[in-house]
Design an enzyme around this catalytic site. Sequence first.
Site, PDB file in Angstrom:
ATOM      1  NE  ARG A 229       4.089  -8.668   0.500  1.00 40.42           N
ATOM      2  CZ  ARG A 229       3.977  -7.470  -0.063  1.00 40.42           C
ATOM      3  NH1 ARG A 229       4.838  -7.097  -0.992  1.00 40.42           N
ATOM      4  NH2 ARG A 229       3.007  -6.654   0.281  1.00 40.42           N
TER       5      ARG A 229
ATOM      6  CD  GLU B 136      -1.452  -2.397   1.831  1.00 38.36           C
ATOM      7  OE1 GLU B 136      -2.255  -3.336   1.968  1.00 38.36           O
ATOM      8  OE2 GLU B 136      -0.242  -2.472   2.153  1.00 38.36           O
TER       9      GLU B 136
END
Length: 413
Positions: free
Chosen positions: A262, A60
């Site tokens: 990740r 984000e």
Amino acid sequence: MPRFLYTLLLWLLVPLIPLRLLWRSLRQPEYLHHVGERFGFFDGVADKPVIWLHCVSVGETHAAAPLVDLLRQRYPGHKVLLTHATPTGRKAGEQLFGDSVLRAYLPYDLPFAVNRFLGHFRPRIGLLMETELWFNLIHACKAGKMPLLLVNARMSARSARGYARVSALVEDSLTQLAAIAAQTAADARRLCELGAPQAVVTGNLKFDVLPAKATAATLQRLCGVPRTIFLAASTREGEEALVLDAVQQAGIPGLLTIIVPRHPQRFDEVAVLLQTCGVRYRRRSENSVAGADDAVLLGDSMGEMAAYYAVCDFAFIGGSLLPYGGQNLIEACALGKPVLLGPHTYNFDEAASTAIMQGAAVRVWDAAALAAEIKELAHDAALRERMGAAGLAFAAGNRGAARRTLALVEKFI
């Protein structure tokens, strides 16, 4: 009544918060930093009116970058505040913007903490990135007459079914938002089905994130002698073993596989997996050149994903071979790299489907299919070139969300 019950449940969970932070700090010690902010206690004050964006984590934060740049250009007399929920998100904000923006953790959704946050920073407007519905926060913003927008909003069919279980609470919150800017028509439709009075489609901000200007020269040097490079990007738990299995099945002589987990707290875990499997590897953090007999470069660094994409010949996008919903494929396409996707891409459903349809990406269903595609792409330079060109066209054709979102924001400042 639904929000009262929700708040009561949060209060019952409060005693567990220190244990949760302590548990997460075992992998990321940063979870014990700035703990007071999570309860609404902040240092310093802004010397300008505040525009606030909430970006939960790394994805984000990077997606918000084009919008943040436009907001700073359009409103130089304001200060941008970025709030996060994770240390990696906060670190990404620091890497992208330095001290040019304010940074803080968004407090837990407890009324006293939310009110302290709003009272301290007094933002003129708030933007929640993607699907962040904090019910007490939304209520407090509405009560304080501060416009709060949901931007770059996405709502997968799976998420919609989950939110539908608390439909009264969700509908009440959606109606209190000043506006909703959805990524796609499907996202907008699902949000309206959950009770949003209206949702406009502005596109996905991730398409407006341009490739990093920094060169990948350092990473290219660390990869050693020229050879075919396969990147497994943003892999999630359990996927690294499948990737290694696929690479072994493909049997490409001299192939260098770069694996970038990740989450940074899993770097050591993946290193242990490589050792257990008897795979020769180097760690990016060692800053040493991979030898010809090194099969894997473990990407244990933050903020270098664009460089990893730049040096690879083709990439598998993690979080998609197992049911995690998939990670962002747009950055790879924007750098002209052929993309391989697993079956689970509900987090980027429309982008994945469009990329596949336009020839920029290929869907694989398991490790065996991944092995077959690795083999084909490694041996077919013309196919890599065609897919890369399709990726560039796909990314370029979907830009403009940041300016459309800015036009919506301007109505409320």
